[in-house]
Write an enzyme that holds these catalytic residues in place. Structure first.
Site, PDB file in Angstrom:
ATOM      1  N   SER A   1       0.783  -1.235   0.000  1.00  0.00           N
ATOM      2  CA  SER A   1       0.000   0.000   0.000  1.00  0.00           C
ATOM      3  C   SER A   1       0.812   1.280   0.000  1.00  0.00           C
ATOM      4  O   SER A   1       0.234   2.375  -0.019  1.00  0.00           O
ATOM      5  CB  SER A   1      -0.952   0.010   1.201  1.00  0.00           C
TER       6      SER A   1
ATOM      7  N   SER B   1      -6.119   3.025   4.762  1.00  0.00           N
ATOM      8  CA  SER B   1      -5.573   2.418   3.551  1.00  0.00           C
ATOM      9  C   SER B   1      -6.671   1.808   2.686  1.00  0.00           C
ATOM     10  O   SER B   1      -6.542   0.704   2.164  1.00  0.00           O
ATOM     11  CB  SER B   1      -4.528   1.344   3.911  1.00  0.00           C
TER      12      SER B   1
ATOM     13  N   LYS C   1      -0.150   3.787  -2.572  1.00  0.00           N
ATOM     14  CA  LYS C   1      -1.177   4.823  -2.406  1.00  0.00           C
ATOM     15  C   LYS C   1      -0.588   6.208  -2.233  1.00  0.00           C
ATOM     16  O   LYS C   1      -1.301   7.209  -2.388  1.00  0.00           O
ATOM     17  CB  LYS C   1      -2.084   4.464  -1.236  1.00  0.00           C
TER      18      LYS C   1
END
Length: 272
Positions: A52, A111, A55
């Site tokens: 993640s 997230s 992101k």
């Protein structure tokens, strides 16, 4: 529209007393400050999945194109995408209308893959076009060892994405030039009050480092089976911005290691 642009010097000097650095068990690691001093390097140019941490680029691209007051309607596809992949979510529901500002918090704190899908779909337009923007932005920033395949970092069956600790540090330095980005990633909890457009939401930051040490700026946690536990972190130390990356570490250990690395960088910067 907002624009996030900053010229940053990364890694222009030799590692500072690397032998005295804390033990790092993560597979890859890198710590650098805003003066270009490298405080730690361990397999920092090895291409690996970063979960993640992807992101961060999603947020960076959105911030370059969006107005924070833009409103996006959540679709069933956004919700199903996150649920089907077993990804972390922001708990969004079909039909909700949220601002880009709110969705950035949903993206970065819990997230949320649902928030990532909604933002990518809207600002591609379409996810394929958005990923192309992520990759073109990476090239423009000189992230030569980075390739994105989606906006959330979940594994893809083939042609998987990758990055390096060095590239992630460079990206973080660029993203942190945005006051909006700094505000979002530095928030421990964010609440969205219920309105006629959406439900109430309370999102808590998965980055435990914020509560462990003073002067921490963020930035992002990540986990997949392939990437292991990852942490991209930043803090103000000795009058400089220190950015660090830990890839493929243990869950709780990444936070304690990051805290020690920030302390180590401060000692090197101040001579103490």
């Amino acid at each position: 529209m907002s624009s996030v642009v900053l010229a940053v010097v990364v890694g222009v000097s030799s590692p500072a007393a690397a032998a005295e650095a804390p033990t790092v068990k993560a597979t890859s690691a890198y710590v650098v400050d805003s003066a270009g001093t490298i405080h730690l390097g361990k397999r920092e140019t090895r291409r690996v999945p970063v979960a993640s941490l992807v992101k961060v680029m999603t947020a960076y691209v959105v911030l370059r194109e969006a107005h924070l007051s833009d409103t996006i309607t959540i679709t069933a596809t956004d919700v199903k995408y996150a649920a089907r992949g077993g990804a972390a979510t922001a708990g969004l529901k079909k039909g909700e209308r949220l601002t880009v500002r709110d969705l950035l918090y949903g993206l970065m704190l819990p997230s949320g893959a649902d928030a990532a899908n909604a933002l990518a779909r809207h600002y591609g337009p379409g996810k394929t076009a958005f990923v192309a923007k992520m990759n073109s932005t990476a090239r423009a920033l000189g992230l030569t060892d980075t390739r994105y395949t989606n906006a959330d970092g979940m594994p893809t069956p083939a042609n998987g994405g990758y990055s390096t600790a060095v590239d992630q540090a460079r990206l973080a330095q660029q993203a942190l030039a945005s006051s909006t980005f700094r505000t979002v990633v530095g928030k421990e909890t964010y609440k969205v009050a219920k309105t006629s457009l959406h439900r109430a939401h309370t999102w808590r930051n998965s980055n435990k480092l914020l509560a462990r040490a003073d002067g921490v700026l963020g930035v992002k946690t990540g986990y997949t089976n392939a990437a292991g536990y990852c942490l991209l972190f930043a803090g103000e130390r000795g009058g400089r911005q220190v950015v660090g990356v830990l890839l493929n570490d243990a869950n709780e250990r990444r936070f304690s290691t990051a805290e020690r690395l920030l302390d180590h960088a401060e000692e090197q910067i101040t001579g103490g």
